[in-house]
Design a protein around this motif. Structure first.
Motif, mmCIF file in Angstrom:
data_model
loop_
_atom_site.group_PDB
_atom_site.id
_atom_site.type_symbol
_atom_site.label_atom_id
_atom_site.label_comp_id
_atom_site.label_asym_id
_atom_site.label_seq_id
_atom_site.Cartn_x
_atom_site.Cartn_y
_atom_site.Cartn_z
ATOM 1 N N LEU B 57 -2.074 -8.868 8.348
ATOM 2 C CA LEU B 57 -1.030 -9.217 7.369
ATOM 3 C C LEU B 57 0.149 -8.249 7.360
ATOM 4 C CD1 LEU B 57 -3.176 -10.408 4.342
ATOM 5 C CD2 LEU B 57 -1.958 -11.784 6.020
ATOM 6 N N ALA B 58 -0.115 -6.973 7.663
ATOM 7 C CA ALA B 58 0.936 -5.959 7.520
ATOM 8 C C ALA B 58 2.210 -6.294 8.295
ATOM 9 C CB ALA B 58 0.393 -4.592 7.910
ATOM 10 N N PRO B 59 2.122 -6.662 9.596
ATOM 11 C CA PRO B 59 3.380 -6.866 10.338
ATOM 12 C C PRO B 59 4.165 -8.076 9.859
ATOM 13 C CG PRO B 59 1.476 -6.696 11.806
ATOM 14 C CD PRO B 59 0.952 -6.884 10.436
ATOM 15 N N LYS B 60 3.523 -8.937 9.043
ATOM 16 C CA LYS B 60 4.217 -10.154 8.593
ATOM 17 C C LYS B 60 5.332 -9.844 7.603
ATOM 18 C CE LYS B 60 1.384 -13.459 10.274
ATOM 19 N NZ LYS B 60 -0.014 -13.766 10.091
ATOM 20 N N HIS B 61 5.198 -8.704 6.930
ATOM 21 C CA HIS B 61 6.192 -8.385 5.908
ATOM 22 C C HIS B 61 7.105 -7.274 6.404
ATOM 23 C CE1 HIS B 61 7.962 -8.074 2.019
ATOM 24 N NE2 HIS B 61 7.692 -6.790 1.955
ATOM 25 N N ARG B 62 8.393 -7.592 6.512
ATOM 26 C CA ARG B 62 9.314 -6.554 6.995
ATOM 27 C C ARG B 62 10.196 -6.084 5.857
ATOM 28 N NH1 ARG B 62 11.811 -8.800 12.375
ATOM 29 N NH2 ARG B 62 12.830 -6.784 12.363
ATOM 30 N N THR B 63 10.378 -4.774 5.782
ATOM 31 C CA THR B 63 11.175 -4.208 4.697
ATOM 32 C C THR B 63 12.316 -3.414 5.283
ATOM 33 O OG1 THR B 63 9.997 -2.136 4.685
ATOM 34 C CG2 THR B 63 9.057 -3.904 3.360
ATOM 35 N N LYS B 64 13.118 -2.855 4.403
ATOM 36 C CA LYS B 64 14.242 -2.029 4.853
ATOM 37 C C LYS B 64 13.751 -0.811 5.622
ATOM 38 C CE LYS B 64 16.919 -2.458 1.001
ATOM 39 N NZ LYS B 64 17.664 -1.804 -0.054
ATOM 40 N N SER B 65 12.571 -0.278 5.208
ATOM 41 C CA SER B 65 12.053 0.899 5.906
ATOM 42 C C SER B 65 11.138 0.486 7.051
ATOM 43 C CB SER B 65 11.288 1.811 4.955
ATOM 44 O OG SER B 65 11.559 1.477 3.643
ATOM 45 N N GLY B 66 11.347 -0.700 7.583
ATOM 46 C CA GLY B 66 10.554 -1.113 8.729
ATOM 47 C C GLY B 66 9.352 -1.926 8.327
ATOM 48 N N GLU B 67 8.533 -2.210 9.328
ATOM 49 C CA GLU B 67 7.344 -3.016 9.078
ATOM 50 C C GLU B 67 6.358 -2.270 8.198
ATOM 51 O OE1 GLU B 67 5.495 -4.149 12.713
ATOM 52 O OE2 GLU B 67 7.223 -5.346 13.303
ATOM 53 N N VAL B 68 5.535 -3.040 7.459
ATOM 54 C CA VAL B 68 4.428 -2.417 6.747
ATOM 55 C C VAL B 68 3.461 -1.891 7.804
ATOM 56 C CG1 VAL B 68 2.516 -2.828 5.189
ATOM 57 C CG2 VAL B 68 4.692 -3.983 4.814
ATOM 58 N N PRO B 69 3.126 -0.594 7.753
ATOM 59 C CA PRO B 69 2.322 -0.032 8.834
ATOM 60 C C PRO B 69 0.905 -0.596 8.864
ATOM 61 C CG PRO B 69 2.664 1.575 7.101
ATOM 62 C CD PRO B 69 3.508 0.404 6.747
ATOM 63 N N THR B 70 0.396 -0.749 10.051
ATOM 64 C CA THR B 70 -0.984 -1.206 10.224
ATOM 65 C C THR B 70 -1.911 0.013 10.148
ATOM 66 O OG1 THR B 70 -0.771 -0.919 12.569
ATOM 67 C CG2 THR B 70 -0.296 -3.108 11.718
ATOM 68 N N PRO B 71 -3.224 -0.214 10.022
ATOM 69 C CA PRO B 71 -4.148 0.922 9.943
ATOM 70 C C PRO B 71 -3.988 1.900 11.100
ATOM 71 C CG PRO B 71 -5.312 -1.108 9.477
ATOM 72 C CD PRO B 71 -3.922 -1.495 9.838
ATOM 73 N N ALA B 72 -3.738 1.363 12.314
ATOM 74 C CA ALA B 72 -3.604 2.247 13.471
ATOM 75 C C ALA B 72 -2.435 3.202 13.279
ATOM 76 C CB ALA B 72 -3.423 1.408 14.725
ATOM 77 N N VAL B 73 -1.313 2.645 12.786
ATOM 78 C CA VAL B 73 -0.122 3.475 12.585
ATOM 79 C C VAL B 73 -0.394 4.531 11.511
ATOM 80 C CG1 VAL B 73 2.285 3.430 11.898
ATOM 81 C CG2 VAL B 73 1.350 1.566 13.256
ATOM 82 N N VAL B 74 -1.094 4.116 10.440
ATOM 83 C CA VAL B 74 -1.392 5.054 9.355
ATOM 84 C C VAL B 74 -2.274 6.191 9.871
ATOM 85 C CG1 VAL B 74 -2.573 5.298 7.151
ATOM 86 C CG2 VAL B 74 -1.099 3.349 7.545
ATOM 87 N N LEU B 75 -3.240 5.819 10.702
ATOM 88 C CA LEU B 75 -4.133 6.835 11.257
ATOM 89 C C LEU B 75 -3.338 7.818 12.115
ATOM 90 C CD1 LEU B 75 -7.149 7.493 11.282
ATOM 91 C CD2 LEU B 75 -7.293 6.315 13.466
ATOM 92 N N GLU B 76 -2.395 7.277 12.886
ATOM 93 C CA GLU B 76 -1.596 8.151 13.732
ATOM 94 C C GLU B 76 -0.741 9.085 12.879
ATOM 95 O OE1 GLU B 76 0.488 6.034 16.812
ATOM 96 O OE2 GLU B 76 1.628 7.877 17.224
ATOM 97 N N SER B 77 -0.223 8.546 11.768
ATOM 98 C CA SER B 77 0.568 9.381 10.860
ATOM 99 C C SER B 77 -0.277 10.510 10.312
ATOM 100 C CB SER B 77 1.071 8.562 9.685
ATOM 101 O OG SER B 77 2.152 7.825 10.081
ATOM 102 N N ALA B 78 -1.525 10.183 9.942
ATOM 103 C CA ALA B 78 -2.423 11.210 9.424
ATOM 104 C C ALA B 78 -2.587 12.298 10.474
ATOM 105 C CB ALA B 78 -3.771 10.600 9.070
ATOM 106 N N ASN B 79 -2.714 11.857 11.716
ATOM 107 C CA ASN B 79 -2.836 12.794 12.816
ATOM 108 C C ASN B 79 -1.602 13.680 12.928
ATOM 109 O OD1 ASN B 79 -4.360 13.746 14.862
ATOM 110 N ND2 ASN B 79 -4.658 11.730 15.802
ATOM 111 N N ASP B 80 -0.429 13.048 12.807
ATOM 112 C CA ASP B 80 0.829 13.796 12.887
ATOM 113 C C ASP B 80 0.916 14.835 11.790
ATOM 114 O OD1 ASP B 80 1.583 12.383 15.036
ATOM 115 O OD2 ASP B 80 2.953 11.031 13.972
ATOM 116 N N ILE B 81 0.506 14.415 10.580
ATOM 117 C CA ILE B 81 0.565 15.346 9.442
ATOM 118 C C ILE B 81 -0.304 16.561 9.742
ATOM 119 C CG2 ILE B 81 -0.156 15.640 7.044
ATOM 120 C CD1 ILE B 81 0.641 12.706 6.591
ATOM 121 N N TRP B 82 -1.471 16.292 10.279
ATOM 122 C CA TRP B 82 -2.404 17.381 10.583
ATOM 123 C C TRP B 82 -1.842 18.268 11.691
ATOM 124 C CZ3 TRP B 82 -5.682 20.107 8.329
ATOM 125 C CH2 TRP B 82 -6.637 20.857 9.026
#
Lengths: 289, 534
Positions: B57-82
């Motif tokens: 469902l996430a990629p179906k909704h597009r916003t001004k700040s881009g697509e709603v991130p999918t779990p994979a993207v969120v996980l990668e972000s967590a990795n980046d933060i770390w």
């Protein structure tokens, strides 16, 4: 001079038209080293009487005397064993006794106190359960613990408020013997409340009946002259025992009947109705239509 | 052993582990498997379903700040933060490194940096290729659209010209026409103009389709760009690390400063007059600079793990303040009906107040007490404390903690009052027979008997406090999780959406952990017959 006495005590709950009088003009004198059983029907004010003796309630009229002095506050010299044990559930067996010992004998050293508490744990045969919490104990064990706590305060008078009524028949018999054994050791003054005539006859020196409430007072006492130690197995065939038991029982029944006749019977007038059968009903509907 | 483990599990509330332990001891395997399927299997399945739905469902909704991130993207972000956290730690460490360790680290970092260029080139090439591929794809997609557009435009132009000439022709004989005919002519012109508008909209829509094709995301390009960014980040990190190891390193700086001081001292010995005065002044300045350098640390930015620690500390400070206020007042209310009557209106009045209202008030009041944090002895003292010194406790932190306290104390207060008021009368009778004094009665009978309810209240308070804290930090800009969210919301980087989602899970997990801790504490003080923990 009696150790513990009730002088013309009247006591009631509430006031005005709401007032419910439990005791009226009740007097009782308990001699030293006497084992007195107060017997009464449920609702006759037995527990209230105990609260008055212990000082947990103040009489409206009259006095409670200990060694001749009027007492209005409770204290460890009148050790009470509550009907529902009143153990502190967050403390272990050892700590439940310890809290009382610490307060009553503040001069004891730590190790003295430990030995002293242990003595009472052993006395009521709870050895090995010292660190258990009350909820881990059976009903009989709880009551024994409650008894040990009270005994550890070395009260002048021991007040037992229906101590065995919440227990099953077997445990009850065991605990009766145990209480008698403990009592025989130092023959402390005991007031025990019960609703069981056999129990009273088996254990007490004197039985005092409480007339049914409201406005209860004491009936004539019955001396129990049966020799001690009393053996429950042979006692059942003892003619004196049977005779006394019958006397007490018939007295209790008579005062109960008396109180019933004294109690005003209210008659509710019922409306004069005739049953209507379905067939009749149908006919009635038809004729009215 | 088995029963000990089971007891621990029961106290900690991790009851879903019970069947596993029982299974390990071979107790009724069939029943245990059923239990495992229910209490471990079902939640796992639910979680997988949740992740699946999210991914779809996430990629179906597009916003001004881009697509709603999918779990994979969120996980990668967590990795980046770390990763960011680790890199900042490395830089901080590098700043204070000395001697051979520094040399070795420097060599390693330089080696790693030297390895980067081929990767960089490869990434750049990939990006270029992806760009080309994308351009080709876009052109291919645009061509039929453009053709369609051109055709349609020509058609429309022709139709418009035809209608216009027709209308002009009608207008020629209009002066002798009847009123009705004139009316009809006006209507014909109006409909022509409306048709022109419609046709313009149609053409615009066709143009819009082309724009959409141009802005369509192109997965290979995005991937190539991500790789390129990663390499660039690594390069920047290594450059900075080398700087911290080499030029900006504390020991190196100190050596340089000492050397220059020596020079100045030599010159001073050889000089006189005004020069001597000037040199003496600069010698003093250099000495002071050397002192500051010796004490200096790397100016590390706050990373999310640091902010989490600060938030946790803040919630505990607030919680302790709240407890210190709530428990005594609760006990008073429970003991005395008068106190209860006196305080109930206050409790009822203040309980529903939102943290958003308390926070500005707290900020102003704390600001009044601490006008200058740099000179406040308490703040200075806390800065030198071990473990929490680095958190830089400031008025914003204190105001956030106070807000947490003000919002969370009510649950504890009411529960304490209830616990104290509902004490078993028999227990009080025991206290009376023992002739316990007020304090003994309070601490030996009343409070122990009320403890389970007090802890139930504390548990609710901590949960409320944790929720309130994030909002408070967001508003007060006190470094913490709330600030992190606010910063991400404001900076609008491509990954800030995903980072905010990481925070959702972090906040949830920590809240869960705090709740578990409180459950364990609550069970430890509970006894049979007291209110059971949920």
């Amino acid at each position: 001079m009696p150790v513990l006495g009730l002088d013309n005590v009247t006591f009631g709950y509430g006031s005005g038209s709401e007032r419910y009088e439990v005791l009226r003009d009740a007097s009782l004198a308990i001699e030293k080293n006497e084992f007195v059983a107060v017997i009464g029907f449920s609702g006759s004010g037995k527990s209230t009487l105990m609260a008055l003796l212990a000082g947990l309630e103040k009489p409206d009229v009259g006095e409670v005397r200990l060694d001749g002095n009027a007492k209005s506050e409770p204290g460890p010299e009148r050790g009470i064993v509550f009907q529902n044990y009143s153990l502190l559930p967050w403390l272990s067996v050892f700590e439940n006794i310890n809290i009382a010992v610490r307060k009553v004998f503040p001069e004891m050293s730590r190790s003295e106190r430990r030995d002293y508490v242990q003595k009472y744990v052993d006395l009521v045969t709870l050895t090995g359960s010292e660190s258990k919490k009350p909820h881990e104990l059976s009903g009989g064990m709880r009551q024994r613990l409650s008894l040990a706590r009270t005994l550890s305060m070395q009260p002048e008078v021991l007040l037992l408020d229906e101590p065995l009524s919440a227990l099953d028949a077997l445990t009850r018999a065991v605990l009766q013997d145990e209480i008698i054994r403990l009592w025989e050791e130092d023959r402390r003054t005991v007031v025990m409340i019960t609703n069981d005539v056999d129990e009273a006859v088996l254990m007490a020196d004197r039985i005092v009946p409480l007339t049914p409430g409201p406005s209860a007072s004491f009936g004539p006492s019955f001396e129990v002259t049966l020799p001690r130690p009393r053996d429950r197995a042979t006692l059942n065939f003892d003619p004196d025992f049977k005779h006394l038991r019958n006397r007490v029982t018939s007295y209790m029944l008579s005062i109960n009947d008396e109180s019933k006749t004294l109690r005003p019977t209210i008659e509710y007038p019922l409306p004069d109705l005739q049953p209507v059968l379905p067939s009749q009903r149908r006919r009635a509907v038809r004729t009215s239509a | 052993m088995k029963y000990k483990i089971l007891k621990v599990i029961d106290v900690s509330g991790l009851t879903f582990l019970t069947p596993v332990v029982r299974l390990c001891y071979g107790e009724e395997p069939q029943k245990q498997w059923r239990e495992i399927a229910r209490f471990i299997g079902a939640p796992l399945v639910a979680f997988v379903v949740f992740l699946g739905l999210w991914t779809v469902l996430a990629p179906k909704h597009r916003t001004k700040s881009g697509e709603v991130p999918t779990p994979a993207v969120v996980l990668e972000s967590a990795n980046d933060i770390w990763k960011f956290h680790l890199r900042e730690n490395a830089k901080e460490h590098a700043y204070s490194m000395t001697g051979e360790e520094r040399q070795a680290q420097l060599a390693e970092a330089q080696e790693r940096l030297a390895k980067l260029p081929p990767y960089e080139a490869a990434a750049a090439k990939k990006v270029a290729e992806a760009n080309e591929a994308r351009a080709a794809a876009v052109t291919a997609a645009l061509e039929p659209l453009q053709q369609q557009y051109d055709e349609r435009q020509a058609e429309i132009a022709a139709a418009q010209a035809a209608r216009e000439s027709d209308l002009l022709k009608q207008a020629a004989g209009l002066e002798s026409a009847s009123v009705d005919e004139k009316q009809a002519y006006l209507a014909a012109v109006a409909s022509h103009l409306a048709a022109v508008d419609d046709e313009r909209d149609e053409l615009q829509e066709l143009k819009g389709q082309q724009t959409e094709v141009r802005s369509q995301p192109f997965a290979p390009l995005a991937a190539a760009l991500r790789t390129q960014t990663k390499i660039a980040e690594e390069k920047q990190f290594l450059t900075k690390l080398i700087e911290q190891l080499d030029r900006a390193n504390r020991a190196q700086k100190a050596t340089r400063q000492v050397a220059s001081l020596r020079d100045q001292q030599k010159q001073f010995l050889a000089s006189s007059g005004e020069d001597a005065y000037a040199l003496a002044k600069s010698i003093d300045k250099s000495k002071r600079r050397i002192e500051t350098t010796a004490e200096s640390t790397y100016a590390k930015p706050y990373t999310l793990p640091m902010q989490i620690w600060r938030s946790v500390l803040c919630v505990f400070v607030g919680f302790l303040i709240g407890t210190a206020i709530a428990v005594p007042i609760g006990v008073c209310c429970g003991l005395s009906k008068t106190a209860m009557a006196a305080l109930t209106p206050f409790i009822a009045l203040f309980k529903p107040v939102s943290p958003i209202v308390w926070l500005p008030l707290a900020l102003i009041i704390v600001g009044g007490f601490i006008p200058d944090p740099d000179k406040n002895p308490l703040i200075q003292w806390m800065e030198n404390l071990p473990f929490i010194g680095w958190m830089q406790i400031n008025p914003a932190f204190i105001a956030s903690a106070i807000t947490v306290a003000l919002c969370s104390l009510w649950a504890t207060m009411t529960n304490t009052a209830l616990g104290v008021a509902s004490i078993d009368k028999d227990h009080l009778n025991v206290a009376r027979v023992l002739q316990l004094g007020f304090w003994e009665r309070l601490f030996k009978i009343i409070i122990p008997s009320a403890l389970p309810l007090i802890f139930a209240g504390l548990r609710i308070s901590l949960g409320v406090g944790w929720m309130v804290l994030i909002a408070a930090e967001l508003l007060s800009s006190s470094e913490g999780i709330g600030k992190f969210v606010w910063d991400q919301f404001n900076n609008g980087a491509s990954d800030s959406f995903a980072k905010m989602m990481v925070v959702v899970f972090v906040v949830g997990a920590i809240g869960l952990l705090l709740d578990r801790i409180m459950i364990v504490l609550q069970r430890m003080v509970s006894f049979e017959g007291s209110v059971a923990a949920i």
